[in-house]
Design a protein around this motif. Structure first.
Motif, PDB file in Angstrom:
ATOM      1  N   TYR A  19       0.773  -1.169  -0.203  1.00  0.00           N
ATOM      2  CA  TYR A  19       0.141   0.094   0.055  1.00  0.00           C
ATOM      3  C   TYR A  19       0.796   1.242  -0.054  1.00  0.00           C
ATOM      4  O   TYR A  19       1.689   1.433   0.954  1.00  0.00           O
ATOM      5  N   SER A  27      -4.478   5.819   7.620  1.00  0.00           N
ATOM      6  CA  SER A  27      -5.033   5.157   8.614  1.00  0.00           C
ATOM      7  C   SER A  27      -4.814   3.620   8.208  1.00  0.00           C
ATOM      8  O   SER A  27      -5.104   3.297   7.231  1.00  0.00           O
ATOM      9  N   PHE A  29      -6.515   0.111   9.431  1.00  0.00           N
ATOM     10  CA  PHE A  29      -7.571  -0.371  10.251  1.00  0.00           C
ATOM     11  C   PHE A  29      -8.299  -1.795  10.087  1.00  0.00           C
ATOM     12  O   PHE A  29      -7.657  -2.081   8.874  1.00  0.00           O
ATOM     13  N   TYR A  30      -9.055  -2.262  10.721  1.00  0.00           N
ATOM     14  CA  TYR A  30      -9.756  -3.685  10.598  1.00  0.00           C
ATOM     15  C   TYR A  30     -10.958  -3.365   9.996  1.00  0.00           C
ATOM     16  O   TYR A  30     -11.351  -3.750   8.685  1.00  0.00           O
ATOM     17  N   ASP A  31     -11.924  -2.608  10.262  1.00  0.00           N
ATOM     18  CA  ASP A  31     -13.244  -2.283   9.819  1.00  0.00           C
ATOM     19  C   ASP A  31     -13.209  -0.798   9.022  1.00  0.00           C
ATOM     20  O   ASP A  31     -12.505   0.032   9.597  1.00  0.00           O
ATOM     21  N   LEU A  32     -14.121  -0.843   8.224  1.00  0.00           N
ATOM     22  CA  LEU A  32     -14.029   0.308   7.541  1.00  0.00           C
ATOM     23  C   LEU A  32     -14.846   1.476   8.593  1.00  0.00           C
ATOM     24  O   LEU A  32     -16.009   1.614   8.735  1.00  0.00           O
ATOM     25  N   ASN A  36     -10.580   7.058   4.655  1.00  0.00           N
ATOM     26  CA  ASN A  36     -10.145   5.933   3.957  1.00  0.00           C
ATOM     27  C   ASN A  36      -8.802   5.705   4.475  1.00  0.00           C
ATOM     28  O   ASN A  36      -8.189   6.141   5.408  1.00  0.00           O
ATOM     29  N   CYS A  39      -7.670  -0.925   4.749  1.00  0.00           N
ATOM     30  CA  CYS A  39      -8.313  -1.919   5.424  1.00  0.00           C
ATOM     31  C   CYS A  39      -7.905  -3.108   5.522  1.00  0.00           C
ATOM     32  O   CYS A  39      -7.966  -3.806   4.416  1.00  0.00           O
ATOM     33  N   GLY A  41      -9.355  -5.511   7.036  1.00  0.00           N
ATOM     34  CA  GLY A  41     -10.522  -6.313   7.058  1.00  0.00           C
ATOM     35  C   GLY A  41     -11.062  -6.963   5.712  1.00  0.00           C
ATOM     36  O   GLY A  41     -11.509  -7.915   5.558  1.00  0.00           O
ATOM     37  N   GLN A  42     -10.492  -6.295   4.547  1.00  0.00           N
ATOM     38  CA  GLN A  42     -10.702  -6.693   3.190  1.00  0.00           C
ATOM     39  C   GLN A  42      -9.904  -7.662   2.611  1.00  0.00           C
ATOM     40  O   GLN A  42     -10.254  -8.230   1.649  1.00  0.00           O
ATOM     41  N   ARG A  56      -6.562 -10.487  14.529  1.00  0.00           N
ATOM     42  CA  ARG A  56      -7.097  -9.275  13.370  1.00  0.00           C
ATOM     43  C   ARG A  56      -8.517  -8.589  14.213  1.00  0.00           C
ATOM     44  O   ARG A  56      -8.551  -7.541  13.846  1.00  0.00           O
ATOM     45  N   TYR A  61     -10.192   0.268  14.867  1.00  0.00           N
ATOM     46  CA  TYR A  61      -9.656   1.364  14.180  1.00  0.00           C
ATOM     47  C   TYR A  61      -8.151   1.629  14.255  1.00  0.00           C
ATOM     48  O   TYR A  61      -7.742   2.458  13.393  1.00  0.00           O
TER      49      TYR A  61
END
Length: 153
Positions: A19, A27, A29-32, A36, A39, A41-42, A56, A61
């Motif tokens: 990335y 940021s 993070f795990y959850d949206l 932006n 992520c 979690g994706q 995980r 956040y």
């Protein structure tokens, strides 16, 4: 141009793409949340151990990495500690791995530009857990590693 590349690893395996960061902050993070960033979690959860799944789920956040005039700062936005290793946090020419624990709601300068310039002139160091990169920061969510922890990598 970019100032940072973020790679996500689970144990010794890189997961997902590299990335690239162009903005002043990112940021991770795990959850949206609102906004932006990267992520986690994706990323695919297939064939993951239960330990990885539990860790995980604790990211939440996550963190905010911010490029500031004096260096790069990591802000822990998670509800669990993060653990940080950086050449600019270590004692110069030290062969031991120093991992700092950062509690939720706190921040740490993970990369110091001035100290980094001094490190460019030091000898290459060999670490048991991988190659040495004077421009690389390692951050672990919820789990520490190194000589003071049961996890060595």
């Amino acid at each position: 141009s970019h100032w940072c590349n973020v790679a996500y690893w689970e144990h010794r395996t890189r997961v997902g793409r590299l990335y690239t960061v162009y903005e002043q902050s990112v940021s991770i993070f795990y959850d949206l949340p609102q906004g932006n960033g990267f992520c986690l979690g994706q990323l695919n959860l297939e064939n993951r151990s239960e330990t990885v799944r539990r860790t995980r789920s604790k990211i939440g956040y996550g963190i905010l990495l911010s490029k500031e005039p004096d260096g790069v700062w990591a802000y822990n936005r998670s509800e669990h500690p993060i653990f940080v290793n950086s050449p600019t946090l270590d004692i110069p020419n030290c062969r031991t791995l120093i991992v700092r624990k950062v509690m939720p709601g706190y921040s740490i300068k993970v990369f110091d530009y001035e100290k980094s310039c001094l490190l460019q002139h030091t000898a290459d160091l060999d670490y048991a857990d991988g190659p040495y990169d004077p421009n690389s920061v390692r951050i672990s969510f919820a789990k520490g590693w190194g000589p003071c922890y049961s996890r060595q990598f």
